[in-house]
Design a protein around this motif. Sequence first.
Motif, short mmCIF file in Angstrom:
data_model
loop_
_atom_site.label_atom_id
_atom_site.label_comp_id
_atom_site.label_asym_id
_atom_site.label_seq_id
_atom_site.Cartn_x
_atom_site.Cartn_y
_atom_site.Cartn_z
N LEU A 16 0.81 -1.22 0.00
CA LEU A 16 0.00 0.00 0.00
C LEU A 16 0.84 1.26 0.00
CD1 LEU A 16 -2.85 -0.94 2.48
CD2 LEU A 16 -2.88 -0.99 -0.01
N LYS A 17 1.94 1.23 0.72
CA LYS A 17 2.80 2.40 0.83
C LYS A 17 4.25 1.95 0.83
CE LYS A 17 3.64 6.38 3.79
NZ LYS A 17 3.37 7.02 5.04
N LYS A 18 5.04 2.53 -0.06
CA LYS A 18 6.46 2.17 -0.13
C LYS A 18 7.17 2.70 1.11
CE LYS A 18 6.82 0.75 -4.54
NZ LYS A 18 7.40 -0.43 -5.01
N ILE A 19 7.79 1.80 1.84
CA ILE A 19 8.52 2.14 3.06
C ILE A 19 9.91 1.53 2.97
CG2 ILE A 19 8.63 1.79 5.55
CD1 ILE A 19 5.60 1.80 5.60
N ASN A 20 10.92 2.33 3.24
CA ASN A 20 12.29 1.82 3.21
C ASN A 20 12.59 0.93 4.40
OD1 ASN A 20 12.88 3.09 0.81
ND2 ASN A 20 13.65 4.93 1.82
N SER A 21 12.11 1.34 5.58
CA SER A 21 12.37 0.55 6.79
C SER A 21 11.32 0.85 7.85
CB SER A 21 13.76 0.86 7.34
OG SER A 21 13.80 2.18 7.85
N VAL A 22 11.27 0.00 8.84
CA VAL A 22 10.38 0.19 9.98
C VAL A 22 11.17 -0.19 11.23
CG1 VAL A 22 9.37 -2.13 9.83
CG2 VAL A 22 8.11 -0.29 10.94
N ILE A 23 11.07 0.66 12.26
CA ILE A 23 11.70 0.37 13.55
C ILE A 23 10.71 -0.40 14.40
CG2 ILE A 23 12.61 1.35 15.67
CD1 ILE A 23 13.94 3.49 14.06
N ILE A 24 11.14 -1.54 14.90
CA ILE A 24 10.28 -2.36 15.76
C ILE A 24 10.15 -1.64 17.10
CG2 ILE A 24 10.03 -4.61 16.87
CD1 ILE A 24 9.96 -4.71 13.76
N PRO A 25 8.92 -1.28 17.51
CA PRO A 25 8.74 -0.47 18.73
C PRO A 25 8.83 -1.29 20.02
CG PRO A 25 6.63 -0.91 17.73
CD PRO A 25 7.67 -1.52 16.83
N ASN A 47 9.11 -18.19 -5.84
CA ASN A 47 9.49 -18.82 -4.57
C ASN A 47 10.65 -18.05 -3.94
OD1 ASN A 47 7.59 -20.83 -4.77
ND2 ASN A 47 8.95 -22.18 -5.90
N TYR A 48 10.32 -16.95 -3.28
CA TYR A 48 11.34 -16.14 -2.61
C TYR A 48 11.74 -16.79 -1.30
CZ TYR A 48 10.04 -12.43 -5.86
OH TYR A 48 9.80 -11.68 -6.98
N THR A 49 12.99 -16.61 -0.92
CA THR A 49 13.46 -17.15 0.35
C THR A 49 13.81 -16.06 1.35
OG1 THR A 49 15.71 -17.30 -0.50
CG2 THR A 49 14.34 -19.27 -0.69
N SER A 50 14.18 -14.87 0.90
CA SER A 50 14.57 -13.78 1.80
C SER A 50 13.44 -12.78 1.96
CB SER A 50 15.80 -13.05 1.25
OG SER A 50 16.88 -13.93 1.19
N ALA A 51 13.29 -12.27 3.19
CA ALA A 51 12.26 -11.28 3.48
C ALA A 51 12.81 -9.87 3.55
CB ALA A 51 11.57 -11.62 4.80
N GLY A 52 14.08 -9.74 3.91
CA GLY A 52 14.67 -8.41 4.04
C GLY A 52 15.87 -8.45 4.96
N LYS A 53 16.31 -7.26 5.36
CA LYS A 53 17.49 -7.11 6.22
C LYS A 53 17.05 -6.59 7.58
CE LYS A 53 20.21 -3.58 5.97
NZ LYS A 53 21.23 -2.55 5.88
N LEU A 54 17.69 -7.08 8.62
CA LEU A 54 17.39 -6.67 9.99
C LEU A 54 18.65 -6.10 10.62
CD1 LEU A 54 15.07 -6.87 12.15
CD2 LEU A 54 16.26 -8.89 12.98
N ASP A 55 18.55 -4.86 11.13
CA ASP A 55 19.68 -4.19 11.78
C ASP A 55 19.46 -4.14 13.28
OD1 ASP A 55 20.86 -3.73 9.36
OD2 ASP A 55 20.48 -1.57 9.33
N GLN A 56 20.52 -4.40 14.04
CA GLN A 56 20.52 -4.22 15.48
C GLN A 56 21.08 -2.83 15.75
OE1 GLN A 56 23.46 -6.47 17.58
NE2 GLN A 56 22.44 -6.25 19.55
N ILE A 57 20.26 -1.95 16.32
CA ILE A 57 20.65 -0.56 16.57
C ILE A 57 20.85 -0.36 18.07
CG2 ILE A 57 19.97 1.85 16.32
CD1 ILE A 57 18.18 0.91 14.00
N LEU A 58 22.08 -0.09 18.46
CA LEU A 58 22.36 0.18 19.88
C LEU A 58 21.86 1.58 20.22
CD1 LEU A 58 25.95 -1.31 20.15
CD2 LEU A 58 23.78 -2.39 20.71
N ILE A 59 21.16 1.72 21.33
CA ILE A 59 20.53 3.02 21.63
C ILE A 59 21.26 3.81 22.71
CG2 ILE A 59 18.26 2.21 20.93
CD1 ILE A 59 17.57 2.01 23.89
N PHE A 92 13.86 -3.06 10.49
CA PHE A 92 13.66 -4.04 9.44
C PHE A 92 13.51 -3.33 8.10
CE2 PHE A 92 10.68 -6.91 7.07
CZ PHE A 92 11.59 -7.94 6.87
N PHE A 93 14.29 -3.78 7.12
CA PHE A 93 14.25 -3.25 5.76
C PHE A 93 13.62 -4.33 4.87
CE2 PHE A 93 17.68 -1.15 7.92
CZ PHE A 93 17.61 0.16 7.50
#
Length: 110
Positions: A16-25, A47-59, A92-93
């Motif tokens: 519905l809306k192009k989003i580059n990334s979302v921060i898991i709250p 038959n895709y196997t990858s969903a995207g990239k996940l970054d660990q962000i130290l706060i 998550f990207f």
Amino acid sequence: MFETQLVFRNEYRWDLKKINSVIIPYLFDNDASLVITVESKSKLTKNYTSAGKLDQILIDYPRKLVASSQVINLTKNYQVNFPQEGRFQLEFFPYQFLGKTLISISRILD
């Protein structure tokens, strides 16, 4: 088998809306291992196997510090191990072909 506790679950509509990334709250605190499930609810043409990239962000740093990045697969109960300890959030990207997607994250209990 290990015991888990669900800490986050949300459904997203990447079509519905192009989003580059979302921060898991959710703020993770010294969770070195998480179980992540990414399910595409849309009918995929290939038959895709990858969903995207996940970054660990130290706060605990003045700027956004990415401690690790991992590719997340479209499988059930995908265990992710993080090399850095401390308080962090996840960003998550997603790949745009996912469409309607359900993301669940569980902590592994000791």
